[in-house]
Design an enzyme around this catalytic site. Structure first.
Site, PDB file in Angstrom:
ATOM      1  CG  HIS A   1      39.872  33.025  42.886  1.00  0.00           C
ATOM      2  ND1 HIS A   1      39.551  34.171  42.808  1.00  0.00           N
ATOM      3  CD2 HIS A   1      40.414  32.709  41.561  1.00  0.00           C
ATOM      4  CE1 HIS A   1      39.888  34.875  41.669  1.00  0.00           C
ATOM      5  NE2 HIS A   1      40.346  33.600  40.765  1.00  0.00           N
TER       6      HIS A   1
HETATM    7  N1  ADP Z   1      42.556  42.350  45.079  1.00  0.00           N
HETATM    8  C1  ADP Z   1      41.539  41.453  44.786  1.00  0.00           C
HETATM    9  N2  ADP Z   1      40.876  41.033  45.820  1.00  0.00           N
HETATM   10  C2  ADP Z   1      39.726  40.435  45.586  1.00  0.00           C
HETATM   11  N3  ADP Z   1      39.336  39.937  44.377  1.00  0.00           N
HETATM   12  C3  ADP Z   1      39.985  40.285  43.257  1.00  0.00           C
HETATM   13  C4  ADP Z   1      41.228  41.152  43.539  1.00  0.00           C
HETATM   14  N4  ADP Z   1      41.976  41.153  42.224  1.00  0.00           N
HETATM   15  C5  ADP Z   1      40.874  40.492  41.411  1.00  0.00           C
HETATM   16  N5  ADP Z   1      40.044  40.012  42.211  1.00  0.00           N
HETATM   17  C6  ADP Z   1      38.626  39.177  41.405  1.00  0.00           C
HETATM   18  O1  ADP Z   1      39.204  38.074  40.694  1.00  0.00           O
HETATM   19  C7  ADP Z   1      38.589  38.088  39.642  1.00  0.00           C
HETATM   20  C8  ADP Z   1      39.533  37.280  38.514  1.00  0.00           C
HETATM   21  O2  ADP Z   1      39.130  36.069  38.684  1.00  0.00           O
HETATM   22  P1  ADP Z   1      38.613  35.183  37.839  1.00  0.00           P
HETATM   23  O3  ADP Z   1      38.592  33.727  38.232  1.00  0.00           O
HETATM   24  O4  ADP Z   1      39.484  35.089  36.026  1.00  0.00           O
HETATM   25  O5  ADP Z   1      37.392  35.716  37.039  1.00  0.00           O
HETATM   26  P2  ADP Z   1      36.666  36.444  35.739  1.00  0.00           P
HETATM   27  O6  ADP Z   1      37.169  35.153  34.872  1.00  0.00           O
HETATM   28  O7  ADP Z   1      35.314  36.146  35.980  1.00  0.00           O
HETATM   29  O8  ADP Z   1      37.233  37.805  35.578  1.00  0.00           O
HETATM   30  C9  ADP Z   1      38.206  39.525  39.224  1.00  0.00           C
HETATM   31  O9  ADP Z   1      37.370  39.929  38.290  1.00  0.00           O
HETATM   32  C10 ADP Z   1      37.968  40.031  40.645  1.00  0.00           C
HETATM   33  O10 ADP Z   1      36.489  39.927  40.746  1.00  0.00           O
END
Ligand code: ADP
Ligand code: MG
Length: 198
Positions: free
Chosen positions: A133
């Site tokens: 992230h």
């Molecule tokens: N349990 C998880 N393990 C790995 N990645 C996850 C998990 N839950 C959510 N995510 C990822 O995190 C993203 C959300 O992060 P974010 O920075 O808000 O991205 P976006 O704004 O592009 O949706 C989700 O779209 C998903 O790809």
């Protein structure tokens, strides 16, 4: 700033400082935000199509940041900059640089040694970078575009179809996607690969 966004399951909330990074002051709803981001992302996709991406430049911190900047800089001031706050998803922000370096090194090793199939390499990369992230927001969409770029510009394969969805809305497709990510958290990549291919 009095804006209330809705956060879907598995979406990262923005903190106050990051909300202040919004460049377009007329945006008042999540739907409007999604649309402006989508337009910006489409410009980034155009850029990836028209600039011949060199395989050796893709798996670098510079490219990772540049792609995020291309995707979101019309909308967010912090586009292309690593986060400096903790999130409910992701590692401590102070570890981002080193963990990304490890991921880039591992991925180059997998490619050289054909450790996994091209699609599994792209999806393992996608899952690990979104787990790190790197950025305050937009990590999910960025990680999927990275997987597509790895497929196309490193392996010369077709990009993934991702259920023809940008996954920003909370619906059955997004639920399936989050479920596949959780499987991948446990080391099972099959569901996520299948999701990406269909
Ligand atoms: N349990 C998880 N393990 C790995 N990645 C996850 C998990 N839950 C959510 N995510 C990822 O995190 C993203 C959300 O992060 P974010 O920075 O808000 O991205 P976006 O704004 O592009 O949706 C989700 O779209 C998903 O790809
Ligand atoms: Mg988000």
């Amino acid at each position: 700033m009095g804006l209330e966004f809705n956060y879907n399951d598995g979406q990262t909330p923005l903190d106050e400082e990051e909300k202040e990074g919004l460049k377009i002051k007329s945006i008042t709803t999540q739907g409007e935000l999604d649309e402006f981001e989508q337009l910006n992302i489409e410009k980034a996709v155009e850029w990836t199509i028209h600039s011949k991406l060199k395989p050796e430049n893709i798996l670098t911190e510079k490219f990772i940041k540049n792609l995020h900047k291309r995707m979101y800089s019309d909308v967010w001031k912090w586009a292309g900059q690593f986060r400096k706050t903790e999130k409910n998803i992701g590692i401590p922000w102070t570890q981002i640089e080193i963990e990304l370096k490890n991921l880039l090194d591992d991925t180059k090793y997998w490619i050289e040694n054909k450790t996994f199939s091209p699609e599994e390499i792209a999806i393992r990369f996608k899952h690990r970078i979104v787990s790190i992230h790197c950025f305050p927001n937009g990590n999910g969409r960025h990680s999927r575009m990275m997987a597509d770029i790895i497929m196309e510009s490193i392996f010369g394969n077709e990009i993934f179809s991702w259920h023809q969805s940008n996954m920003v809305k909370a619906n059955e497709t997004r639920n399936q996607y989050i479920k596949a990510l959780r499987e991948a958290d446990n080391g099972n990549f099959k569901q996520l690969i299948e999701f990406a291919k269909n």
